[in-house]
Design a protein around this motif. Structure first.
Motif, PDB file in Angstrom:
ATOM      1  N   LEU A 210      18.090   9.491   2.395  1.00  0.00           N
ATOM      2  CA  LEU A 210      18.108  10.082   3.726  1.00  0.00           C
ATOM      3  C   LEU A 210      16.775   9.903   4.448  1.00  0.00           C
ATOM      4  O   LEU A 210      16.746   9.516   5.633  1.00  0.00           O
ATOM      5  CB  LEU A 210      18.435  11.571   3.600  1.00  0.00           C
ATOM      6  N   PHE A 211      15.665  10.164   3.748  1.00  0.00           N
ATOM      7  CA  PHE A 211      14.355  10.170   4.404  1.00  0.00           C
ATOM      8  C   PHE A 211      13.449   9.003   4.021  1.00  0.00           C
ATOM      9  O   PHE A 211      12.394   8.831   4.629  1.00  0.00           O
ATOM     10  CB  PHE A 211      13.638  11.493   4.105  1.00  0.00           C
ATOM     11  N   GLY A 212      13.847   8.219   3.021  1.00  0.00           N
ATOM     12  CA  GLY A 212      13.016   7.094   2.618  1.00  0.00           C
ATOM     13  C   GLY A 212      11.853   7.523   1.742  1.00  0.00           C
ATOM     14  O   GLY A 212      11.676   8.710   1.449  1.00  0.00           O
ATOM     15  N   TYR A 213      11.041   6.567   1.356  1.00  0.00           N
ATOM     16  CA  TYR A 213       9.899   6.882   0.487  1.00  0.00           C
ATOM     17  C   TYR A 213       8.795   5.855   0.680  1.00  0.00           C
ATOM     18  O   TYR A 213       9.005   4.746   1.193  1.00  0.00           O
ATOM     19  CB  TYR A 213      10.326   6.932  -0.984  1.00  0.00           C
ATOM     20  N   GLU A 214       7.593   6.255   0.259  1.00  0.00           N
ATOM     21  CA  GLU A 214       6.430   5.372   0.325  1.00  0.00           C
ATOM     22  C   GLU A 214       6.221   4.672  -1.015  1.00  0.00           C
ATOM     23  O   GLU A 214       6.726   5.129  -2.049  1.00  0.00           O
ATOM     24  CB  GLU A 214       5.173   6.165   0.692  1.00  0.00           C
ATOM     25  N   LYS A 215       5.512   3.604  -0.999  1.00  0.00           N
ATOM     26  CA  LYS A 215       5.196   2.867  -2.231  1.00  0.00           C
ATOM     27  C   LYS A 215       4.464   3.784  -3.211  1.00  0.00           C
ATOM     28  O   LYS A 215       3.534   4.491  -2.848  1.00  0.00           O
ATOM     29  CB  LYS A 215       4.324   1.657  -1.891  1.00  0.00           C
ATOM     30  N   GLY A 216       4.940   3.796  -4.456  1.00  0.00           N
ATOM     31  CA  GLY A 216       4.313   4.611  -5.490  1.00  0.00           C
ATOM     32  C   GLY A 216       4.723   6.064  -5.478  1.00  0.00           C
ATOM     33  O   GLY A 216       4.166   6.877  -6.233  1.00  0.00           O
ATOM     34  N   ALA A 217       5.708   6.433  -4.645  1.00  0.00           N
ATOM     35  CA  ALA A 217       6.121   7.839  -4.555  1.00  0.00           C
ATOM     36  C   ALA A 217       6.715   8.324  -5.871  1.00  0.00           C
ATOM     37  O   ALA A 217       6.623   9.503  -6.208  1.00  0.00           O
ATOM     38  CB  ALA A 217       7.116   8.028  -3.415  1.00  0.00           C
ATOM     39  N   PHE A 218       7.341   7.440  -6.626  1.00  0.00           N
ATOM     40  CA  PHE A 218       7.913   7.774  -7.921  1.00  0.00           C
ATOM     41  C   PHE A 218       8.058   6.483  -8.717  1.00  0.00           C
ATOM     42  O   PHE A 218       7.868   5.372  -8.188  1.00  0.00           O
ATOM     43  CB  PHE A 218       9.268   8.484  -7.765  1.00  0.00           C
ATOM     44  N   GLY A 220       9.263   3.293 -10.060  1.00  0.00           N
ATOM     45  CA  GLY A 220      10.225   2.334  -9.523  1.00  0.00           C
ATOM     46  C   GLY A 220      10.099   2.114  -8.032  1.00  0.00           C
ATOM     47  O   GLY A 220      10.753   1.222  -7.475  1.00  0.00           O
ATOM     48  N   ALA A 221       9.268   2.932  -7.369  1.00  0.00           N
ATOM     49  CA  ALA A 221       9.069   2.747  -5.922  1.00  0.00           C
ATOM     50  C   ALA A 221       7.970   1.703  -5.711  1.00  0.00           C
ATOM     51  O   ALA A 221       6.824   2.031  -5.412  1.00  0.00           O
ATOM     52  CB  ALA A 221       8.699   4.067  -5.269  1.00  0.00           C
ATOM     53  N   PHE A 222       8.344   0.433  -5.863  1.00  0.00           N
ATOM     54  CA  PHE A 222       7.354  -0.650  -5.804  1.00  0.00           C
ATOM     55  C   PHE A 222       6.964  -1.017  -4.375  1.00  0.00           C
ATOM     56  O   PHE A 222       5.962  -1.686  -4.155  1.00  0.00           O
ATOM     57  CB  PHE A 222       7.906  -1.888  -6.512  1.00  0.00           C
ATOM     58  N   GLN A 223       7.773  -0.600  -3.418  1.00  0.00           N
ATOM     59  CA  GLN A 223       7.423  -0.814  -2.022  1.00  0.00           C
ATOM     60  C   GLN A 223       8.036   0.290  -1.169  1.00  0.00           C
ATOM     61  O   GLN A 223       8.976   0.956  -1.590  1.00  0.00           O
ATOM     62  CB  GLN A 223       7.920  -2.180  -1.544  1.00  0.00           C
ATOM     63  N   ALA A 224       7.482   0.479   0.011  1.00  0.00           N
ATOM     64  CA  ALA A 224       7.984   1.519   0.904  1.00  0.00           C
ATOM     65  C   ALA A 224       9.383   1.156   1.405  1.00  0.00           C
ATOM     66  O   ALA A 224       9.721  -0.020   1.564  1.00  0.00           O
ATOM     67  CB  ALA A 224       7.040   1.701   2.086  1.00  0.00           C
ATOM     68  N   LYS A 225      10.182   2.187   1.639  1.00  0.00           N
ATOM     69  CA  LYS A 225      11.550   1.965   2.123  1.00  0.00           C
ATOM     70  C   LYS A 225      11.899   3.022   3.161  1.00  0.00           C
ATOM     71  O   LYS A 225      11.795   4.213   2.890  1.00  0.00           O
ATOM     72  CB  LYS A 225      12.546   2.052   0.965  1.00  0.00           C
ATOM     73  N   PRO A 226      12.302   2.613   4.367  1.00  0.00           N
ATOM     74  CA  PRO A 226      12.729   3.600   5.358  1.00  0.00           C
ATOM     75  C   PRO A 226      14.060   4.220   4.965  1.00  0.00           C
ATOM     76  O   PRO A 226      14.914   3.577   4.355  1.00  0.00           O
ATOM     77  CB  PRO A 226      12.863   2.777   6.645  1.00  0.00           C
ATOM     78  N   GLY A 227      14.250   5.482   5.312  1.00  0.00           N
ATOM     79  CA  GLY A 227      15.511   6.159   5.006  1.00  0.00           C
ATOM     80  C   GLY A 227      16.553   5.924   6.085  1.00  0.00           C
ATOM     81  O   GLY A 227      16.280   5.323   7.133  1.00  0.00           O
ATOM     82  N   GLY A 266       6.591  11.173  -0.636  1.00  0.00           N
ATOM     83  CA  GLY A 266       5.291  10.620  -1.002  1.00  0.00           C
ATOM     84  C   GLY A 266       4.431  10.267   0.189  1.00  0.00           C
ATOM     85  O   GLY A 266       3.303   9.800   0.026  1.00  0.00           O
ATOM     86  N   GLY A 267       4.920  10.521   1.401  1.00  0.00           N
ATOM     87  CA  GLY A 267       4.162  10.167   2.602  1.00  0.00           C
ATOM     88  C   GLY A 267       3.439  11.366   3.194  1.00  0.00           C
ATOM     89  O   GLY A 267       3.793  12.514   2.955  1.00  0.00           O
ATOM     90  N   GLN A 268       2.416  11.100   3.990  1.00  0.00           N
ATOM     91  CA  GLN A 268       1.649  12.143   4.666  1.00  0.00           C
ATOM     92  C   GLN A 268       1.936  12.163   6.165  1.00  0.00           C
ATOM     93  O   GLN A 268       1.808  13.191   6.809  1.00  0.00           O
ATOM     94  CB  GLN A 268       0.147  11.911   4.442  1.00  0.00           C
ATOM     95  N   LYS A 269       2.352  11.030   6.707  1.00  0.00           N
ATOM     96  CA  LYS A 269       2.541  10.896   8.152  1.00  0.00           C
ATOM     97  C   LYS A 269       3.926  11.371   8.571  1.00  0.00           C
ATOM     98  O   LYS A 269       4.920  11.050   7.924  1.00  0.00           O
ATOM     99  CB  LYS A 269       2.347   9.428   8.556  1.00  0.00           C
ATOM    100  N   GLU A 270       3.977  12.124   9.651  1.00  0.00           N
ATOM    101  CA  GLU A 270       5.260  12.523  10.223  1.00  0.00           C
ATOM    102  C   GLU A 270       5.746  11.437  11.178  1.00  0.00           C
ATOM    103  O   GLU A 270       4.981  10.924  12.002  1.00  0.00           O
ATOM    104  CB  GLU A 270       5.137  13.861  10.967  1.00  0.00           C
TER     105      GLU A 270
END
Length: 454
Positions: A210-218, A220-227, A266-270
């Motif tokens: 739904l919201f996506g994730y940043e690289k390294g958030a967990f 297997g998160a090898f790159q950022a992905k928009p939700g 894993g992101g800081q930016k809104e």
């Protein structure tokens, strides 16, 4: 072209001055009234108002009472309600009572002008004749019944607004088709509509999808992905089976709807987002609230506008048109000369209660199309469970059952044969069958186990 004329009703003189400045600069002609009673007098004069903007809390007659009388006397005049005092529930009540939109004080000039522009774009003559589009279909939605006329009219009315829409109705009635039609007729049509089946996503993956994730958030998160919310920016987010959404996600989505911002895992930016949410469910809303499937605050946010799609058994006059529509589609794909149905077969289809609604009817016609050997479909070509003789044998005491019990018994017969037909069609490939039927793999496995299919 004459400037659109807007009547603004507010007991605060400073607010009336602000409205005049903002709306005059945007090219509108503004008239003001400080009380509802004064507004009614102005409405009786010769002004051809295109829109009314009214405060909700006023001395004397309040905004909701003003709206109620206004919609009775001028049903096609759009109204925007403004409040700095009421709760979200009161704003929702205003929309349900006929307001085009509601905005909360303090509001920006941009928010006001956006709502005004959307309302002005509505052109609904008082006696609009039924045209061929409404009589025969609205994109892929087909019907001639009064109930479907109302649905087509609702789509046209709500499309230009930004209010969130909740579509309810039994499985198979066409809720997603209505959602897509709303999007296609909206000002967001040049942006995507992103559908999410809330019942098909595993709970542990729901938030990241739904919201996506940043690289390294967990792991297997090898790159950022928009939700998916981010991908729908500017367009429409369609949440199917909304009652299956986990409550913790409902809280986060509610915050997004209120703040119009998201933060990736894993992101800081809104990240600002501009979306319209259209939701759908086949559950009874009161049950969903009482049993905790839907949070009440979340429900009020997604239920600004409610569209109820009636089941097929309540609009059987649509069946012949739907039959022809499905046969034309199949003939265009497979070029077989089977383009009509004989009277006896048609009567069988008209008498059947269709617990699976339009989806079941479409499946029956497709199956029959493959099996039929003459230019016209005959009753002997139809699945056996549709015939009255088989129904009487399999359900001899149907007349002694309650409506709910009879419906459940018919539905079980349908589920079993429907699933068997599609499993055979796709050589028992669960993934392909699930995709073709529009249901998730877990449901397929559950039904196979339930009916002991082999």
């Amino acid at each position: 072209m004459d400037k659109p004329e807007i009547l603004v009703v507010d007991d605060e003189q400073e607010m009336l001055v602000s409205y005049q400045k903002i709306l005059n600069r945007a090219g509108y002609k503004v008239y003001t009234a400080s009380r509802a009673e004064e507004a009614f007098e102005m409405l009786e004069n010769n002004h051809q108002f295109s829109l009314v903007i009214s405060d909700l809390k006023m001395p004397g007659m309040d905004g909701l009472s003003f709206l109620s009388i206004l919609k009775k006397n001028h049903p096609h005049l759009p109204v925007i309600m403004v409040t700095g005092y009421g709760t979200l529930e009161i704003g929702v009540e205003a929309v349900k009572s006929g307001a085009f939109d509601f905005i909360e004080k303090p509001f920006s000039s941009k928010k006001l002008l956006e709502s005004v522009a959307n309302a002005i774009k509505q052109i609904f003559p008082a006696n609009e004749p039924a045209n061929s589009e409404i009589q025969e279909g609205f994109e892929n939605i087909v019907g001639i019944s009064p109930a479907m006329h109302n649905i087509f009219s609702m789509i046209k009315k709500v499309a230009y607004g930004n209010g969130n829409v909740l579509i309810t109705g039994e499985s198979g009635v066409g809720k997603e088709l209505v959602a897509r039609s709303i999007h296609k007729h909206s000002l967001r049509r040049n942006h995507p509509i992103i559908p999410i089946n809330c019942g098909a996503l595993p709970e542990q993956l729901f938030e990241s999808e739904l919201f996506g994730y940043e690289k390294g958030a967990f792991t297997g998160a090898f790159q950022a992905k928009p939700g998916l919310v981010e991908l729908a920016n500017g367009g429409t987010l369609f949440l199917d089976e909304i009652c299956e959404m986990p409550q913790n996600l409902q809280v986060k989505l509610l915050r997004m709807l209120e703040e119009r911002k998201i933060r990736r895992i894993g992101g800081q930016k809104e990240i600002p987002v501009n979306i319209r949410v259209v939701s759908a469910t086949n559950r009874e809303l009161q049950d969903a609230l009482e049993q905790g499937w839907l949070r009440e605050d979340f429900f009020y946010r997604i239920n600004t506008i409610h569209i109820i799609i009636p089941p097929l058994r309540e609009r059987k006059e649509d069946i012949p048109l739907l039959l022809q529509y499905f046969l034309n589609e199949l003939e265009g794909k497979y070029n077989r000369e089977i383009h009509k149905i004989n009277p006896k077969a048609l009567e069988t289809l008209r008498q059947y209660p269709w617990p699976g609604n339009v989806r079941e009817l479409q499946n029956v016609i497709e199956r029959t199309y493959y099996m039929a050997s003459s230019p016209a479909i005959r009753s002997t070509d139809l699945p056996s469970y549709l015939t009255q003789e088989l129904n009487q044998k399999s359900m001899p005491n149907l007349e002694n059952l309650s409506f709910k019990e009879a419906k459940e018994q018919i539905l079980e017969n349908f589920e079993k044969e429907y699933l068997e037909i599609n499993l055979r069609k796709y050589d028992w490939n669960i993934s392909r069958t699930a995709e073709a039927c529009g249901i998730d793999r877990r449901t397929i496995h559950r039904l196979i186990k339930k009916y002991r299919l082999k």
